[in-house]
Write a protein that holds these residues in place. Sequence first.
Motif, short mmCIF file in Angstrom:
data_model
loop_
_atom_site.label_atom_id
_atom_site.label_comp_id
_atom_site.label_asym_id
_atom_site.label_seq_id
_atom_site.Cartn_x
_atom_site.Cartn_y
_atom_site.Cartn_z
N TYR A 1 123.19 86.10 31.13
CA TYR A 1 124.28 86.07 32.50
C TYR A 1 123.83 87.19 33.46
O TYR A 1 124.18 87.14 34.64
CB TYR A 1 125.58 85.83 31.91
CG TYR A 1 126.27 87.14 31.25
CD1 TYR A 1 126.95 86.84 29.89
CD2 TYR A 1 126.61 88.43 32.04
CE1 TYR A 1 127.61 88.14 29.69
CE2 TYR A 1 127.20 89.28 31.63
CZ TYR A 1 127.91 89.24 30.11
OH TYR A 1 128.40 90.14 29.81
N PHE B 1 121.46 85.44 35.61
CA PHE B 1 121.85 84.15 36.45
C PHE B 1 123.36 84.65 36.96
O PHE B 1 124.04 83.67 37.54
CB PHE B 1 122.20 83.05 35.58
CG PHE B 1 120.78 82.49 35.15
CD1 PHE B 1 120.06 81.87 35.80
CD2 PHE B 1 120.37 82.61 33.90
CE1 PHE B 1 118.78 81.16 35.48
CE2 PHE B 1 119.14 82.11 33.27
CZ PHE B 1 118.46 81.54 34.10
N LYS B 2 123.81 85.90 36.87
CA LYS B 2 125.27 86.26 37.55
C LYS B 2 126.26 85.34 37.27
O LYS B 2 127.09 85.11 37.95
CB LYS B 2 125.07 86.53 38.96
CG LYS B 2 123.90 87.65 39.36
CD LYS B 2 123.70 87.73 40.79
CE LYS B 2 122.84 88.63 40.96
NZ LYS B 2 121.41 88.69 40.58
N ASN B 3 126.48 85.19 35.69
CA ASN B 3 127.44 84.13 35.51
C ASN B 3 127.94 84.46 33.87
O ASN B 3 127.13 84.14 33.03
CB ASN B 3 126.78 82.64 35.59
CG ASN B 3 128.36 81.82 35.29
OD1 ASN B 3 128.90 81.85 34.51
ND2 ASN B 3 128.01 80.57 35.90
N ILE C 1 128.67 81.99 30.54
CA ILE C 1 127.60 81.58 29.61
C ILE C 1 127.84 81.86 28.31
O ILE C 1 127.33 81.08 27.42
CB ILE C 1 126.38 82.01 30.16
CG1 ILE C 1 125.09 81.15 29.44
CG2 ILE C 1 125.88 83.74 29.50
CD1 ILE C 1 123.84 81.39 30.31
N TYR D 1 125.04 74.68 31.38
CA TYR D 1 125.34 75.52 32.54
C TYR D 1 124.25 75.35 33.64
O TYR D 1 123.16 75.15 33.38
CB TYR D 1 125.20 76.97 32.17
CG TYR D 1 126.09 77.47 31.12
CD1 TYR D 1 127.45 78.14 31.44
CD2 TYR D 1 125.74 77.25 29.81
CE1 TYR D 1 128.28 78.07 30.24
CE2 TYR D 1 126.47 77.56 28.72
CZ TYR D 1 127.80 78.07 29.07
OH TYR D 1 128.62 78.46 28.02
N PHE E 1 122.78 76.68 37.45
CA PHE E 1 122.59 77.94 38.29
C PHE E 1 121.62 77.52 39.37
O PHE E 1 120.38 77.51 39.52
CB PHE E 1 122.12 79.00 37.57
CG PHE E 1 122.55 79.32 36.13
CD1 PHE E 1 123.93 80.19 36.28
CD2 PHE E 1 122.29 79.00 35.05
CE1 PHE E 1 124.63 80.53 35.09
CE2 PHE E 1 122.81 79.30 33.92
CZ PHE E 1 123.95 79.90 33.90
N GLN E 2 122.23 76.98 40.52
CA GLN E 2 121.34 76.55 41.59
C GLN E 2 120.49 75.37 41.13
O GLN E 2 121.10 74.25 40.56
CB GLN E 2 120.73 77.55 42.29
CG GLN E 2 121.51 78.71 43.04
CD GLN E 2 120.78 79.93 43.49
OE1 GLN E 2 119.60 79.94 43.43
NE2 GLN E 2 121.67 80.65 44.42
N ASN F 1 118.66 75.76 38.45
CA ASN F 1 118.16 76.02 37.13
C ASN F 1 119.23 75.49 36.07
O ASN F 1 120.42 75.42 36.49
CB ASN F 1 118.10 77.43 36.90
CG ASN F 1 116.91 78.14 37.82
OD1 ASN F 1 115.89 77.34 38.09
ND2 ASN F 1 117.43 78.80 38.67
#
Length: 324
Positions: A123, A126-128, A131, A139, A141-142, A144
């Motif tokens: 995370y 992916f800055k999340n 997760i 999940y 991510f844009q 991905n």
Amino acid sequence: MNTKKNINLLNYVELNNLQILTIKGSDSKIFLQNQLTININKLDNSMHFFNAFHCNSQGKVLTNMHIFKICENNYQCIIRKNILQKYLENIKKYLLLYKVKISLNKERKIFGILNIQKDQIIYKNFKNKNISLKKRTVYFFQKNIFLKFKYMKKYNFLILSKENIFFILKNFFIFENLYLKNSIYWDKFYMKIGYHIIDMNSHCNLFFPQQFCINKIHAIDFHKGCYLGQEIINSLIFKKKINQKLFLLEVQSNMILSYNNLLEFKDNESKKWRIIRSQIILKILNIKSNLFWIQVLLKNNFIKKNLIRFQKYKENNIYINKIF
């Protein structure tokens, strides 16, 4: 380096033996609902991916797959490349009835991530932080996608758009403990959890789902409506007519093992070796020097104590590692 103590360790595998298929069109949802063994409606919240079978009208498995929803009328599934052409040929006749298109997704590549010790490794890149939530398995991510196996911790799919591959992997290198593994590690993972590997054209249209460990991988929803082959699949469950199970065998050998090699077992009463009838070897995997794992379907009356060997290589005893 002692990898057991390294909490930043990240092993990854480039899974070139798997293919992403995109299923799009106004009838995509009803097509999948009428074809697959799972309830497609459960993918609507885009929070989970599922394992599923696509069977023929006789209830025999065309392929197994992982499937998830991208957005409305847009789904993606992951299957083995070796049987891709055979699978697409088999489902052509069903596609004619629906406004749906199936295409190879060439914009994304699949990576397997093994033995993640800290969710932060993922995370942070992916800055999340979501997760790390246990109940969610997919999940976005844009461009991905990250898929988590809920029944096996620390094993995941990472599906990257080709334009982002270099950037993402470069970010992972910040941890200085990113290791590219051979793809056999992912097949080893499949064999360990009892996820059947249908990797040969001759194995399409050959098995019933019940010959695999369907309860553990949750690939059939027995409460959904009709789907292709459902009547036969359900009748086999209630009549308990399937007498085979999935086995994981282990053998040490310096010989070249073949899928056509016959297996034999030692009869406990007569003490004689007898050929095992109706055996089907799904996968032979050389996991390290002279050590092989064999995924095979055998009659369900075998137990771990049974002695097994190849008829051709009598000096190599085979051990039953796991029964599913």
